[in-house]
Design a protein around this motif. Structure first.
Motif, PDB file in Angstrom:
ATOM      1  N   ARG A 193      -9.194   3.055   0.118  1.00 37.97           N
ATOM      2  CA  ARG A 193      -8.580   3.973   1.082  1.00 37.97           C
ATOM      3  C   ARG A 193      -8.812   3.442   2.492  1.00 37.97           C
ATOM      4  NH1 ARG A 193      -9.670   7.098  -3.251  1.00 37.97           N
ATOM      5  NH2 ARG A 193      -7.996   8.590  -3.742  1.00 37.97           N
ATOM      6  N   LEU A 194      -7.759   3.448   3.278  1.00 35.95           N
ATOM      7  CA  LEU A 194      -7.829   2.946   4.650  1.00 35.95           C
ATOM      8  C   LEU A 194      -7.281   4.011   5.582  1.00 35.95           C
ATOM      9  CD1 LEU A 194      -8.211   0.565   6.689  1.00 35.95           C
ATOM     10  CD2 LEU A 194      -5.809   0.003   6.243  1.00 35.95           C
ATOM     11  N   ARG A 195      -8.088   4.455   6.531  1.00 35.14           N
ATOM     12  CA  ARG A 195      -7.596   5.351   7.584  1.00 35.14           C
ATOM     13  C   ARG A 195      -7.480   4.548   8.877  1.00 35.14           C
ATOM     14  NH1 ARG A 195      -9.275  11.488   9.115  1.00 35.14           N
ATOM     15  NH2 ARG A 195      -8.003  11.744   7.230  1.00 35.14           N
ATOM     16  N   VAL A 196      -6.263   4.475   9.404  1.00 35.09           N
ATOM     17  CA  VAL A 196      -6.021   3.836  10.700  1.00 35.09           C
ATOM     18  C   VAL A 196      -5.820   4.955  11.709  1.00 35.09           C
ATOM     19  CG1 VAL A 196      -4.587   2.255  12.028  1.00 35.09           C
ATOM     20  CG2 VAL A 196      -4.908   1.870   9.572  1.00 35.09           C
ATOM     21  N   SER A 197      -6.602   4.933  12.795  1.00 35.94           N
ATOM     22  CA  SER A 197      -6.534   5.980  13.816  1.00 35.94           C
ATOM     23  C   SER A 197      -6.315   5.362  15.186  1.00 35.94           C
ATOM     24  CB  SER A 197      -7.837   6.786  13.879  1.00 35.94           C
ATOM     25  OG  SER A 197      -8.170   7.312  12.626  1.00 35.94           O
ATOM     26  N   LEU A 198      -5.606   6.103  16.022  1.00 31.37           N
ATOM     27  CA  LEU A 198      -5.457   5.765  17.434  1.00 31.37           C
ATOM     28  C   LEU A 198      -6.039   6.933  18.206  1.00 31.37           C
ATOM     29  CD1 LEU A 198      -4.166   3.705  19.464  1.00 31.37           C
ATOM     30  CD2 LEU A 198      -2.205   5.264  19.520  1.00 31.37           C
ATOM     31  N   TRP A 239       0.854  -1.186   0.000  1.00 33.66           N
ATOM     32  CA  TRP A 239       0.000   0.000   0.000  1.00 33.66           C
ATOM     33  C   TRP A 239       0.894   1.242   0.000  1.00 33.66           C
ATOM     34  CZ3 TRP A 239      -5.526  -0.131   1.829  1.00 33.66           C
ATOM     35  CH2 TRP A 239      -6.058  -1.435   1.799  1.00 33.66           C
ATOM     36  N   VAL A 240       0.305   2.392  -0.262  1.00 31.53           N
ATOM     37  CA  VAL A 240       1.071   3.637  -0.206  1.00 31.53           C
ATOM     38  C   VAL A 240       0.413   4.581   0.794  1.00 31.53           C
ATOM     39  CG1 VAL A 240       1.951   3.456  -2.569  1.00 31.53           C
ATOM     40  CG2 VAL A 240      -0.200   4.687  -2.157  1.00 31.53           C
ATOM     41  N   ILE A 241       1.232   5.484   1.340  1.00 35.12           N
ATOM     42  CA  ILE A 241       0.695   6.543   2.200  1.00 35.12           C
ATOM     43  C   ILE A 241       0.079   7.578   1.277  1.00 35.12           C
ATOM     44  CG2 ILE A 241       1.269   8.337   3.873  1.00 35.12           C
ATOM     45  CD1 ILE A 241       3.658   6.504   4.707  1.00 35.12           C
ATOM     46  N   GLU A 242      -1.177   7.891   1.518  1.00 37.37           N
ATOM     47  CA  GLU A 242      -1.886   8.744   0.557  1.00 37.37           C
ATOM     48  C   GLU A 242      -1.418  10.189   0.607  1.00 37.37           C
ATOM     49  OE1 GLU A 242      -5.725   9.122  -1.790  1.00 37.37           O
ATOM     50  OE2 GLU A 242      -6.218   8.546   0.243  1.00 37.37           O
ATOM     51  N   GLU A 243      -1.200  10.701   1.801  1.00 39.70           N
ATOM     52  CA  GLU A 243      -0.792  12.105   1.906  1.00 39.70           C
ATOM     53  C   GLU A 243       0.731  12.150   1.931  1.00 39.70           C
ATOM     54  OE1 GLU A 243      -1.381  15.786   4.966  1.00 39.70           O
ATOM     55  OE2 GLU A 243      -2.778  14.128   5.066  1.00 39.70           O
ATOM     56  N   ASN A 244       1.326  12.935   1.070  1.00 37.44           N
ATOM     57  CA  ASN A 244       2.772  12.927   0.982  1.00 37.44           C
ATOM     58  C   ASN A 244       3.312  14.344   1.085  1.00 37.44           C
ATOM     59  OD1 ASN A 244       5.085  11.553   0.821  1.00 37.44           O
ATOM     60  ND2 ASN A 244       4.890  10.935  -1.317  1.00 37.44           N
ATOM     61  N   GLY A 254      -7.154  14.679  19.944  1.00 34.03           N
ATOM     62  CA  GLY A 254      -6.000  13.918  20.438  1.00 34.03           C
ATOM     63  C   GLY A 254      -5.809  12.601  19.712  1.00 34.03           C
ATOM     64  N   LYS A 255      -6.371  12.490  18.519  1.00 35.19           N
ATOM     65  CA  LYS A 255      -6.287  11.259  17.727  1.00 35.19           C
ATOM     66  C   LYS A 255      -5.130  11.371  16.731  1.00 35.19           C
ATOM     67  CE  LYS A 255      -9.518  10.584  14.539  1.00 35.19           C
ATOM     68  NZ  LYS A 255     -10.904  10.368  14.093  1.00 35.19           N
ATOM     69  N   ALA A 256      -4.349  10.303  16.605  1.00 31.25           N
ATOM     70  CA  ALA A 256      -3.297  10.237  15.581  1.00 31.25           C
ATOM     71  C   ALA A 256      -3.792   9.298  14.484  1.00 31.25           C
ATOM     72  CB  ALA A 256      -2.003   9.694  16.186  1.00 31.25           C
ATOM     73  N   TYR A 257      -3.481   9.611  13.230  1.00 30.36           N
ATOM     74  CA  TYR A 257      -4.017   8.768  12.154  1.00 30.36           C
ATOM     75  C   TYR A 257      -3.078   8.783  10.950  1.00 30.36           C
ATOM     76  CZ  TYR A 257      -5.350  13.229  10.091  1.00 30.36           C
ATOM     77  OH  TYR A 257      -5.294  14.489   9.570  1.00 30.36           O
ATOM     78  N   ILE A 258      -3.280   7.793  10.072  1.00 30.12           N
ATOM     79  CA  ILE A 258      -2.566   7.725   8.787  1.00 30.12           C
ATOM     80  C   ILE A 258      -3.555   7.252   7.724  1.00 30.12           C
ATOM     81  CG2 ILE A 258      -1.752   5.332   9.066  1.00 30.12           C
ATOM     82  CD1 ILE A 258       0.468   8.106   7.682  1.00 30.12           C
ATOM     83  N   ASP A 259      -3.422   7.789   6.523  1.00 31.33           N
ATOM     84  CA  ASP A 259      -4.287   7.400   5.395  1.00 31.33           C
ATOM     85  C   ASP A 259      -3.471   6.612   4.384  1.00 31.33           C
ATOM     86  OD1 ASP A 259      -6.677   8.635   6.239  1.00 31.33           O
ATOM     87  OD2 ASP A 259      -5.903  10.595   5.629  1.00 31.33           O
ATOM     88  N   LEU A 260      -3.927   5.397   4.093  1.00 35.01           N
ATOM     89  CA  LEU A 260      -3.256   4.522   3.131  1.00 35.01           C
ATOM     90  C   LEU A 260      -4.149   4.302   1.916  1.00 35.01           C
ATOM     91  CD1 LEU A 260      -1.799   1.777   5.512  1.00 35.01           C
ATOM     92  CD2 LEU A 260      -0.788   3.967   4.857  1.00 35.01           C
ATOM     93  N   ILE A 305     -11.124   2.685   9.125  1.00 33.57           N
ATOM     94  CA  ILE A 305     -12.221   3.075   8.237  1.00 33.57           C
ATOM     95  C   ILE A 305     -11.783   2.774   6.813  1.00 33.57           C
ATOM     96  CG2 ILE A 305     -13.674   4.968   7.402  1.00 33.57           C
ATOM     97  CD1 ILE A 305     -13.186   6.347  10.102  1.00 33.57           C
ATOM     98  N   SER A 306     -12.542   1.917   6.130  1.00 32.75           N
ATOM     99  CA  SER A 306     -12.253   1.568   4.746  1.00 32.75           C
ATOM    100  C   SER A 306     -13.240   2.261   3.832  1.00 32.75           C
ATOM    101  CB  SER A 306     -12.408   0.052   4.539  1.00 32.75           C
ATOM    102  OG  SER A 306     -11.379  -0.633   5.186  1.00 32.75           O
ATOM    103  N   ARG A 307     -12.718   2.843   2.743  1.00 33.17           N
ATOM    104  CA  ARG A 307     -13.582   3.386   1.688  1.00 33.17           C
ATOM    105  C   ARG A 307     -13.132   2.766   0.381  1.00 33.17           C
ATOM    106  NH1 ARG A 307     -13.057   9.066   0.982  1.00 33.17           N
ATOM    107  NH2 ARG A 307     -11.021   8.949   1.962  1.00 33.17           N
TER     108      ARG A 307
END
Length: 305
Positions: free
Chosen positions: A141-146, A100-105, A116-122, A155-157
């Motif tokens: 698109r997959l957003r993984v959040s803590l 997968w790739v990191i969507e935001e670069n 206070g949530k940390a997240y990454i969009d793949l 969250i999958s789209r």
């Protein structure tokens, strides 16, 4: 404080690292020190730790971390099919084997959002080879959040960018770390119909008040409620699984005999893990051209007696 609002002695909310095979991984941390680690191999969550550093997900000591293998543990994403339900030879689809790739670069390395949530969009798009085995263009698109509370959410789209409709199944094949398989119970699946993969996918109705385990289990519960609980008596904690857009729940433990046939799984490790999956399996999801599907899974852990 530095300009991002993070104390300068605090580790960043989002950190990019590499594993020993050179595969990029993203570590998310919340302000309290809980963390989760996501690999670009499979878009797979490999670790979820409390603010005390306690690991909540199981990964086999024999797991293989090299593509094209899927990693045995964490949260593999089974798409575009789960099990053998579909046209692909690969039992759980190919998303968990792909890079997968990191969507935001570049990704937002310092950012917590306002909660206070940390997240990454793949992002995953099909390769030419993928289109040969499954001829449908998509963007996953997959957003993984803590979250600030230490919960993890996925969250999958999935968008159809084809000119014709396609259908898929999906499951978040979550491996929970438990004290002992004979000491846990699962609530929220009572009275449901399930398909038993150990009995040629025959349909049965769950009779028990709660699921307990004394032999191999491989079932898909149909049309479940949106919250499922796993009680671990010995560790005095309960996992809560909350889901949207994922009507089914897979429950799996290979037990002793099957464990010995799996090269990437220890003979006795079945005692320390239980898979409970938010899934959409019985009725595949169909997307028309341009349509998008969203599914959410949130995992939390609470103290219990």
């Amino acid at each position: 404080m530095n300009h991002s609002g993070v104390a300068s002695d605090q580790k960043p909310a989002v950190e990019i690292t590499k594993d020993r095979n050179g595969i990029e991984q993203i570590v998310l941390r919340n302000p309290r020190g809980a963390s989760t680690r996501v690999s670009l191999h499979g878009g797979q969550v490999l670790s979820w730790r409390t603010d005390r550093g306690e690991e909540l997900l199981f990964t086999s000591s024999k797991a293989i971390f090299k593509p094209p293998y899927a990693v045995r543990g964490g949260i593999p994403i089974c798409f575009p099919q789960f099990g053998q339900r579909g046209s692909l030879e690969q039992q759980h689809g190919f998303a968990r084997n792909r890079t997968w790739v990191i969507e935001e670069n570049p990704p937002p390395l310092q950012s917590y959002d306002s909660t206070g949530k940390a997240y990454i969009d793949l992002l995953l798009k099909p390769s030419e080879d993928d289109l040969k085995i499954w001829p449908h263009s998509f963007e996953f698109r997959l957003r993984v959040s803590l979250t600030a509370d230490g919960n993890i959410s996925l969250i999958s789209r999935i968008r159809n960018i084809n000119c014709k409709p396609f259908s898929f199944s999906i499951a978040y094949h979550t491996y929970f770390s438990i004290s002992d398989i004979s000491e846990v119970r699962v609530e929220g699946l009572e009275t449901l119909d399930y398909l038993d993969n150990l009995c040629q996918k025959e349909r049965f109705t769950e009779q028990g008040d709660a699921l307990t385990f004394e032999s191999e289990v491989d079932k898909i519960y149909l049309g479940s409620r949106d919250i499922i609980a796993i009680f671990d008596h010995e560790r005095k904690r309960t996992f809560l699984i909350q889901k949207e857009g994922l009507p089914d729940v897979g429950v799996w433990n290979p037990w002793e005999k099957k464990s010995k046939t799996m090269v990437d799984f220890g003979d006795e490790e079945y005692k320390q893990m239980l898979c409970v999956n938010g899934a959409a399996v019985e009725k595949p999801i169909t997307l028309k051209p341009g349509e998008e599907w969203t599914g959410r899974l949130e995992l939390s852990v609470v103290p219990s007696s």
